[in-house]
Design an enzyme around this catalytic site. Structure first.
Site, PDB file in Angstrom:
ATOM      1  N   LYS A 150       0.817  -1.211   0.000  1.00 55.65           N
ATOM      2  CA  LYS A 150       0.000   0.000   0.000  1.00 55.65           C
ATOM      3  C   LYS A 150       0.856   1.269   0.000  1.00 55.65           C
ATOM      4  O   LYS A 150       2.059   1.219   0.263  1.00 55.65           O
ATOM      5  CB  LYS A 150      -0.943  -0.032   1.199  1.00 55.65           C
ATOM      6  CG  LYS A 150      -1.959  -1.172   1.112  1.00 55.65           C
ATOM      7  CD  LYS A 150      -2.871  -1.186   2.317  1.00 55.65           C
ATOM      8  CE  LYS A 150      -3.904  -2.292   2.236  1.00 55.65           C
ATOM      9  NZ  LYS A 150      -4.812  -2.272   3.396  1.00 55.65           N
TER      10      LYS A 150
ATOM     11  N   PHE B 172     -16.116   3.885   6.779  1.00 53.64           N
ATOM     12  CA  PHE B 172     -14.696   4.211   6.622  1.00 53.64           C
ATOM     13  C   PHE B 172     -14.230   4.171   5.164  1.00 53.64           C
ATOM     14  O   PHE B 172     -13.078   4.496   4.874  1.00 53.64           O
ATOM     15  CB  PHE B 172     -13.822   3.268   7.463  1.00 53.64           C
ATOM     16  CG  PHE B 172     -13.948   1.816   7.095  1.00 53.64           C
ATOM     17  CD1 PHE B 172     -13.240   1.282   6.024  1.00 53.64           C
ATOM     18  CD2 PHE B 172     -14.772   0.976   7.829  1.00 53.64           C
ATOM     19  CE1 PHE B 172     -13.357  -0.058   5.684  1.00 53.64           C
ATOM     20  CE2 PHE B 172     -14.890  -0.372   7.503  1.00 53.64           C
ATOM     21  CZ  PHE B 172     -14.180  -0.887   6.429  1.00 53.64           C
TER      22      PHE B 172
ATOM     23  N   ARG C 153      -1.469 -15.069   4.318  1.00 50.24           N
ATOM     24  CA  ARG C 153      -2.265 -14.477   5.401  1.00 50.24           C
ATOM     25  C   ARG C 153      -1.524 -14.594   6.733  1.00 50.24           C
ATOM     26  O   ARG C 153      -1.549 -13.669   7.542  1.00 50.24           O
ATOM     27  CB  ARG C 153      -3.641 -15.141   5.482  1.00 50.24           C
ATOM     28  CG  ARG C 153      -4.511 -14.947   4.250  1.00 50.24           C
ATOM     29  CD  ARG C 153      -4.887 -13.537   3.985  1.00 50.24           C
ATOM     30  NE  ARG C 153      -5.769 -13.042   5.036  1.00 50.24           N
ATOM     31  CZ  ARG C 153      -6.299 -11.844   5.072  1.00 50.24           C
ATOM     32  NH1 ARG C 153      -6.041 -10.979   4.113  1.00 50.24           N
ATOM     33  NH2 ARG C 153      -7.082 -11.473   6.044  1.00 50.24           N
TER      34      ARG C 153
ATOM     35  N   ARG D 136       2.709  -6.920   9.056  1.00 50.54           N
ATOM     36  CA  ARG D 136       2.006  -5.834   9.749  1.00 50.54           C
ATOM     37  C   ARG D 136       2.521  -5.646  11.168  1.00 50.54           C
ATOM     38  O   ARG D 136       2.618  -4.515  11.651  1.00 50.54           O
ATOM     39  CB  ARG D 136       0.505  -6.087   9.743  1.00 50.54           C
ATOM     40  CG  ARG D 136      -0.116  -5.909   8.372  1.00 50.54           C
ATOM     41  CD  ARG D 136      -1.582  -6.251   8.380  1.00 50.54           C
ATOM     42  NE  ARG D 136      -2.202  -6.000   7.096  1.00 50.54           N
ATOM     43  CZ  ARG D 136      -3.200  -6.716   6.612  1.00 50.54           C
ATOM     44  NH1 ARG D 136      -3.698  -7.732   7.305  1.00 50.54           N
ATOM     45  NH2 ARG D 136      -3.712  -6.424   5.437  1.00 50.54           N
TER      46      ARG D 136
ATOM     47  N   ASN E 185      -2.065  -0.088   7.137  1.00 53.55           N
ATOM     48  CA  ASN E 185      -1.569  -1.406   7.525  1.00 53.55           C
ATOM     49  C   ASN E 185      -0.663  -2.079   6.488  1.00 53.55           C
ATOM     50  O   ASN E 185      -0.565  -3.289   6.432  1.00 53.55           O
ATOM     51  CB  ASN E 185      -2.710  -2.319   7.956  1.00 53.55           C
ATOM     52  CG  ASN E 185      -3.694  -2.606   6.851  1.00 53.55           C
ATOM     53  OD1 ASN E 185      -3.512  -2.194   5.717  1.00 53.55           O
ATOM     54  ND2 ASN E 185      -4.747  -3.324   7.188  1.00 53.55           N
TER      55      ASN E 185
ATOM     56  N   HIS F 107      -2.077  -5.493   1.521  1.00 52.79           N
ATOM     57  CA  HIS F 107      -3.326  -6.242   1.349  1.00 52.79           C
ATOM     58  C   HIS F 107      -2.932  -7.620   0.849  1.00 52.79           C
ATOM     59  O   HIS F 107      -2.015  -7.759   0.034  1.00 52.79           O
ATOM     60  CB  HIS F 107      -4.242  -5.582   0.312  1.00 52.79           C
ATOM     61  CG  HIS F 107      -5.318  -6.512  -0.165  1.00 52.79           C
ATOM     62  ND1 HIS F 107      -6.486  -6.698   0.526  1.00 52.79           N
ATOM     63  CD2 HIS F 107      -5.364  -7.343  -1.247  1.00 52.79           C
ATOM     64  CE1 HIS F 107      -7.222  -7.597  -0.113  1.00 52.79           C
ATOM     65  NE2 HIS F 107      -6.567  -7.996  -1.191  1.00 52.79           N
TER      66      HIS F 107
END
Length: 181
Positions: free
Chosen positions: A40, A88, A116, A133, A143, A146
């Site tokens: 991100k 949000f 994950r 993270r 965070n 993704h």
């Protein structure tokens, strides 16, 4: 080769990884999955892209597509379709369009579930140390990455971010060493 049970990342107490072979990227083709990982804008700005890539390569996963891009609202609306009605969402959209991001497709054995586990909890306050993270995220709304949450979601998301001809099929030289000729 590791079989059965969970195992710990070196030096990372509490982080369990899924069952299966240890060298995830070198599995025979019939055992391969693909997953989407987005680095991100906050992570790109903080120059963490190499750190993220390194973690996947060290696990033995194979990078089959990658690009740096400025995401637009249309692409993000498709990607985050299930979140569009959440309060949000405007802040998420502003964040995801605030700078460039890196989209990647990784391939390997059990790559979705393993990714994950490597990425960690969405909320950085509870993400385990040793996860991406847990090590790099500073706030739930920033965070770092993704990662697709299922094989089906990964297939759908990869289709949003990449054309089929952008995925590069290549042979990893370590397969014979891991799985045998």
């Amino acid at each position: 080769m590791f079989r059965g049970g969970t195992h710990r990342l070196r030096g990372q107490p509490g982080l369990s990884l899924p069952h299966g072979p240890r060298c995830y990227g070198s599995a025979p083709p019939e055992l391969q999955e693909k997953t989407l990982v987005l680095v991100k804008p906050d992570a790109v700005q903080r120059r963490l892209v190499g750190n993220v890539i390194q973690r996947f390569e060290r696990r033995g996963f194979k990078l089959v597509a990658m690009k740096l891009l400025q995401a637009d609202q249309g692409l993000l609306d498709k990607h985050y379709q299930q979140l569009r009605q959440k309060p949000f969402y405007p802040a998420l959209l502003a964040y995801m369009t605030s700078g460039p991001l890196v989209a990647m497709v990784w391939e390997g054995y059990n790559v979705v579930r393993s990714t994950r586990a490597m990425v960690g909890d969405t909320d950085s306050a509870v993400a385990a140390a040793g996860t991406i993270r847990g090590d790099f995220s500073m706030h739930v709304s920033r965070n770092v990455v993704h990662a697709s949450d299922s094989v089906e979601t990964a297939q759908r998301e990869i289709g949003f971010w990449f054309q089929r001809n952008e995925l590069v099929a290549w042979e990893s030289g370590d397969r014979d060493y891991t799985w045998g000729p």
